[in-house]
Structure formats: C-alpha cells, structure tokens
Design a protein around this motif. Structure first.
Motif, PDB file in Angstrom:
ATOM      1  N   LYS A  28      50.021   9.206  -4.957  1.00 37.98           N
ATOM      2  CA  LYS A  28      50.341   8.523  -3.701  1.00 37.98           C
ATOM      3  C   LYS A  28      51.273   9.359  -2.824  1.00 37.98           C
ATOM      4  O   LYS A  28      51.212   9.284  -1.595  1.00 37.98           O
ATOM      5  N   SER A  29      52.144  10.133  -3.446  1.00 41.01           N
ATOM      6  CA  SER A  29      53.119  10.923  -2.681  1.00 41.01           C
ATOM      7  C   SER A  29      52.543  12.237  -2.166  1.00 41.01           C
ATOM      8  O   SER A  29      53.200  12.954  -1.417  1.00 41.01           O
ATOM      9  N   MET A  30      51.314  12.556  -2.557  1.00 41.59           N
ATOM     10  CA  MET A  30      50.720  13.838  -2.185  1.00 41.59           C
ATOM     11  C   MET A  30      50.456  13.904  -0.681  1.00 41.59           C
ATOM     12  O   MET A  30      49.879  12.987  -0.098  1.00 41.59           O
ATOM     13  N   SER A  31      50.870  14.984  -0.054  1.00 47.66           N
ATOM     14  CA  SER A  31      50.666  15.173   1.383  1.00 47.66           C
ATOM     15  C   SER A  31      49.313  15.828   1.648  1.00 47.66           C
ATOM     16  O   SER A  31      48.651  16.318   0.724  1.00 47.66           O
ATOM     17  N   ILE A  32      48.910  15.850   2.915  1.00 47.57           N
ATOM     18  CA  ILE A  32      47.660  16.511   3.290  1.00 47.57           C
ATOM     19  C   ILE A  32      47.745  18.002   3.003  1.00 47.57           C
ATOM     20  O   ILE A  32      46.769  18.619   2.549  1.00 47.57           O
ATOM     21  N   THR A  33      48.909  18.586   3.216  1.00 47.42           N
ATOM     22  CA  THR A  33      49.098  20.000   2.891  1.00 47.42           C
ATOM     23  C   THR A  33      48.935  20.239   1.397  1.00 47.42           C
ATOM     24  O   THR A  33      48.290  21.208   0.974  1.00 47.42           O
ATOM     25  N   ASP A  34      49.511  19.337   0.585  1.00 51.10           N
ATOM     26  CA  ASP A  34      49.338  19.428  -0.871  1.00 51.10           C
ATOM     27  C   ASP A  34      47.849  19.410  -1.221  1.00 51.10           C
ATOM     28  O   ASP A  34      47.383  20.195  -2.047  1.00 51.10           O
ATOM     29  N   ALA A  35      47.129  18.501  -0.576  1.00 55.70           N
ATOM     30  CA  ALA A  35      45.701  18.345  -0.870  1.00 55.70           C
ATOM     31  C   ALA A  35      44.928  19.621  -0.564  1.00 55.70           C
ATOM     32  O   ALA A  35      44.125  20.085  -1.385  1.00 55.70           O
ATOM     33  N   LYS A  36      45.151  20.187   0.590  1.00 54.03           N
ATOM     34  CA  LYS A  36      44.455  21.426   0.964  1.00 54.03           C
ATOM     35  C   LYS A  36      44.807  22.568   0.004  1.00 54.03           C
ATOM     36  O   LYS A  36      43.932  23.336  -0.409  1.00 54.03           O
ATOM     37  N   ASN A  37      46.092  22.659  -0.351  1.00 48.42           N
ATOM     38  CA  ASN A  37      46.524  23.718  -1.265  1.00 48.42           C
ATOM     39  C   ASN A  37      45.906  23.553  -2.644  1.00 48.42           C
ATOM     40  O   ASN A  37      45.499  24.531  -3.277  1.00 48.42           O
ATOM     41  N   ILE A  38      45.846  22.331  -3.117  1.00 49.25           N
ATOM     42  CA  ILE A  38      45.272  22.074  -4.440  1.00 49.25           C
ATOM     43  C   ILE A  38      43.783  22.383  -4.452  1.00 49.25           C
ATOM     44  O   ILE A  38      43.269  22.995  -5.386  1.00 49.25           O
ATOM     45  N   LEU A  39      43.097  21.984  -3.409  1.00 53.07           N
ATOM     46  CA  LEU A  39      41.644  22.189  -3.350  1.00 53.07           C
ATOM     47  C   LEU A  39      41.267  23.664  -3.390  1.00 53.07           C
ATOM     48  O   LEU A  39      40.212  24.031  -3.902  1.00 53.07           O
ATOM     49  N   THR A  40      42.118  24.509  -2.861  1.00 52.89           N
ATOM     50  CA  THR A  40      41.804  25.939  -2.818  1.00 52.89           C
ATOM     51  C   THR A  40      42.656  26.752  -3.794  1.00 52.89           C
ATOM     52  O   THR A  40      42.669  27.972  -3.735  1.00 52.89           O
ATOM     53  N   GLY A  41      43.342  26.065  -4.697  1.00 51.77           N
ATOM     54  CA  GLY A  41      44.311  26.748  -5.545  1.00 51.77           C
ATOM     55  C   GLY A  41      43.837  27.161  -6.917  1.00 51.77           C
ATOM     56  O   GLY A  41      44.639  27.587  -7.732  1.00 51.77           O
ATOM     57  N   GLY A  42      42.564  27.005  -7.214  1.00 47.08           N
ATOM     58  CA  GLY A  42      42.075  27.413  -8.532  1.00 47.08           C
ATOM     59  C   GLY A  42      41.770  26.246  -9.440  1.00 47.08           C
ATOM     60  O   GLY A  42      42.059  25.089  -9.118  1.00 47.08           O
ATOM     61  N   ASP A  43      41.202  26.558 -10.598  1.00 51.93           N
ATOM     62  CA  ASP A  43      40.655  25.539 -11.484  1.00 51.93           C
ATOM     63  C   ASP A  43      41.695  24.655 -12.160  1.00 51.93           C
ATOM     64  O   ASP A  43      41.340  23.622 -12.724  1.00 51.93           O
ATOM     65  N   THR A  44      42.952  25.053 -12.148  1.00 45.61           N
ATOM     66  CA  THR A  44      43.976  24.230 -12.796  1.00 45.61           C
ATOM     67  C   THR A  44      45.040  23.746 -11.815  1.00 45.61           C
ATOM     68  O   THR A  44      46.105  23.295 -12.230  1.00 45.61           O
ATOM     69  N   SER A  45      44.744  23.807 -10.523  1.00 46.88           N
ATOM     70  CA  SER A  45      45.765  23.457  -9.536  1.00 46.88           C
ATOM     71  C   SER A  45      46.134  21.973  -9.588  1.00 46.88           C
ATOM     72  O   SER A  45      47.283  21.606  -9.339  1.00 46.88           O
ATOM     73  N   VAL A  46      45.172  21.121  -9.925  1.00 44.23           N
ATOM     74  CA  VAL A  46      45.468  19.696 -10.069  1.00 44.23           C
ATOM     75  C   VAL A  46      46.432  19.479 -11.231  1.00 44.23           C
ATOM     76  O   VAL A  46      47.430  18.764 -11.124  1.00 44.23           O
ATOM     77  N   THR A  47      46.118  20.091 -12.351  1.00 44.83           N
ATOM     78  CA  THR A  47      46.957  19.974 -13.546  1.00 44.83           C
ATOM     79  C   THR A  47      48.356  20.512 -13.277  1.00 44.83           C
ATOM     80  O   THR A  47      49.360  19.903 -13.675  1.00 44.83           O
ATOM     81  N   ASP A  48      48.435  21.647 -12.594  1.00 44.20           N
ATOM     82  CA  ASP A  48      49.731  22.241 -12.260  1.00 44.20           C
ATOM     83  C   ASP A  48      50.543  21.308 -11.361  1.00 44.20           C
ATOM     84  O   ASP A  48      51.761  21.184 -11.509  1.00 44.20           O
TER      85      ASP A  48
END
Length: 230
Positions: free
Chosen positions: A116-136
C-alpha cells in the motif's frame, strides 16, 4: 561459425526493432496501470508465499527453506548421538521448522502495508529492476519489523526444547568471544533469521513464476503489466 557481415546487417534492424518495441511497451503503460498491476502481483505473490509456509509442515517439507540445525550443533551431531542425544537433535529440527511455520502468518499485514505504501516511482523501478526486485523491495521494507514480530513467537516454540535451552546457555558468551555468528547465539534468533530468509525465498519463487507467465497469474492487469516486460 562466425556470423557474416551480411547476416549482421540483416539482423541489426530486427534487433533494434525488438528493442524499440520493448521500450514502447513500457512507455505505453500508464502510471496507474504500472502501479496497479505491480500491487496486484505483490499482493498475490506474498499471500501465496505466506500461505504455503504457514501451512502444516510448510518449512519442514520444503527443501528450499527447511531449517537445519545451527552449524555448531550439526558439527557436534556425531558426539551428541554417542551420548544419546540423537533423537533430541531430530526433535529440535522439527520444532525449529514448526516455530518458523507459526511465525510466518504474522508477516501478511506488514507485507500488505508495504504494498500500500509503494509509490509510482517504486513501481516503475521494481518493474525494470530485474527478476528479484519485488523480493528485494519486500526485504528492505519489512525485514527489521518482521524480525521483531517473529522472535517471541519462535521463542515460545523453541523454549519447549531442553536441548535448545542448553544450547542458548552454552552459547551465551560465544558472540562476545568472537567464535560464533550473532544470528546463531540463540536458537530463537537463528530460527527467526532463517524464517525470514525462507519467506523472501518463497516470495522470490512466486515473483519468478509471475514474470515467466504473467497471463497465468489470473489477473488481466498483472498480465498487461508484466507482459510488457517480456
């Protein structure tokens, strides 16, 4: 066989076109879609990870996350077996894994709060951040708080083991002497860290599954967002 210049000349436009299509597919996503799709994926993946690990024998029967004895106890196993403590060692392994199993359901509210606290910037960074970016992302946002919440639940279970109590007493001075890692100074501390590692490992497994087959995730929005990355 080396690729000829003519082959390179023919393949280069196709490669550039593919790269361009990839960039456009990401650019075409609205901020709302990117954020919404990612949040749906995070909620789905983390919920599945918690439910699998929190089920009966969720740790014990999963080789990827099963918690072994602390290294020093494992090394002492032959001697301890000779003194009739082999069964106690086996029982402790079961209790440690059940302790982690009992603690993991406490993670769900904090994981959902992180989403819930994730920002739009967080979302874009996670989507393009590699296969473990969500986990990180989850590890960074939740690990310290979860460690605090897990510890008393784990301790309540491991305190039932006489061997765990003897281990804690014997190891009380070891960290100060620099002969033992801090996370192995107590059984409950060791199990708490391994429980967290197991949780993030399983979130990572769910993340990889969603990235590999976004349409199979059961959500059109997840499929749209993660499909744009393929």
């Amino acid at each position: 066989m080396p690729i000829s210049r003519r082959a390179v000349a023919l393949l280069l436009p196709l490669t550039l076109a593919a790269a361009s299509a990839y960039a456009l597919s990401l650019a075409d996503l609205s901020n709302q879609d990117a954020s919404g799709g990612l949040k749906a994926a995070l909620e789905k993946g983390s919920s599945l990870a918690v439910s699998k690990l929190g089920a009966e024998n969720g740790f014990l029967n999963n080789e990827k996350v099963r918690i072994p004895l602390p290294k020093i106890l494992e090394q002492a196993r032959p001697l301890l077996k000779m003194t009739g403590k082999g069964q106690q060692l086996d029982d402790l392994v079961v209790q440690m894994n059940h302790a982690a199993e009992a603690a993991v359901p406490m993670a769900k509210p904090l994981l959902m709060d992180a989403v819930k606290s994730m920002s739009i910037t967080d979302a874009k960074n996670i989507l393009t951040g590699g296969d473990t970016s969500v986990t990180d992302f989850f590890r960074e946002k939740t690990s310290p708080k979860l460690a605090v919440q897990f510890l008393p639940i784990v301790k309540k279970v491991t305190d039932r083991s006489d061997l765990a109590n003897k281990y804690n007493t014997a190891m009380a001075m070891a960290p100060k002497l620099g002969v033992l890692a801090k996370d192995q100074a107590t059984v409950e501390g060791y199990v708490t860290q391994r429980a967290l590692d197991g949780l993030y490992t399983m979130i990572g497994e769910e993340e990889k599954a969603i990235r590999a087959d976004p349409l199979g995730a059961g959500s059109k929005l997840i499929g749209k967002v993660f499909g744009a990355l393929k």
